[in-house]
Design a protein around this motif. Structure first.
Motif, PDB file in Angstrom:
ATOM      1  N   GLU A  67      49.863  54.038  39.837  1.00 18.74           N
ATOM      2  CA  GLU A  67      49.506  53.189  40.967  1.00 18.74           C
ATOM      3  C   GLU A  67      49.214  51.763  40.517  1.00 18.74           C
ATOM      4  O   GLU A  67      48.651  51.536  39.433  1.00 18.74           O
ATOM      5  N   SER A 114      44.661  46.193  44.676  1.00 21.73           N
ATOM      6  CA  SER A 114      44.582  47.390  45.504  1.00 21.73           C
ATOM      7  C   SER A 114      43.196  47.433  46.158  1.00 21.73           C
ATOM      8  O   SER A 114      42.228  46.876  45.626  1.00 21.73           O
ATOM      9  N   ASP A 115      43.117  48.107  47.278  1.00 16.52           N
ATOM     10  CA  ASP A 115      41.840  48.195  47.992  1.00 16.52           C
ATOM     11  C   ASP A 115      40.763  48.850  47.135  1.00 16.52           C
ATOM     12  O   ASP A 115      39.583  48.538  47.250  1.00 16.52           O
ATOM     13  N   PHE A 154      53.501  46.337  44.242  1.00 17.56           N
ATOM     14  CA  PHE A 154      52.788  47.492  43.717  1.00 17.56           C
ATOM     15  C   PHE A 154      53.714  48.685  43.445  1.00 17.56           C
ATOM     16  O   PHE A 154      53.235  49.759  43.103  1.00 17.56           O
TER      17      PHE A 154
END
Length: 122
Positions: free
Chosen positions: A46, A61-62, A104
């Motif tokens: 990820e 990323s969150d 991403f």
């Protein structure tokens, strides 16, 4: 060709900090976009934080926004603060000339380092 070598991983307690480094060499064009990814066994790789090296734009990323900071001079860095056990993973540096499939998406990246392990204990 691009060579990427990560360093800086290790073990830390929850709430602690680590700074990852990625030394890179090779084609400047192929390093237009760089980023940090992570992977745990059994899960997909990820995206964590990426940077447009030309414009300096960064994306997170969150799950890490507000805790991690990506930066670059001659070396790519990932400053990781307020670490959590769920941040435990192998962290990889990556580079690409183009975010063809999105910034991403691992398949957007042509070059990868060997990875550095980060372990966060509770």
């Amino acid at each position: 060709q691009v060579q990427l070598v990560e360093s800086g991983g290790g073990s830390v307690q929850a709430g602690g900090s680590l700074r990852l480094s990625c030394a890179s060499s090779g084609s400047t064009y192929s390093r237009n976009y760089m980023g940090w990814f992570r992977q745990v066994p059994g899960k997909e790789r990820e995206g964590v934080a990426v940077i447009d090296t030309g414009r300096g734009h960064t994306y997170y990323s969150d799950s890490v926004k507000g805790r991690f900071t990506i930066s670059r001079d001659e070396t790519l860095y990932l400053q990781m603060n307020s670490l959590k056990p769920e941040d435990t993973a192998m962290y990889y540096c990556a580079a690409t000339p183009s975010w063809t499939y999105g910034y991403f998406a691992p398949r957007s990246y042509n070059y990868w380092g060997q990875g550095t392990q980060v372990t966060v204990s509770s």
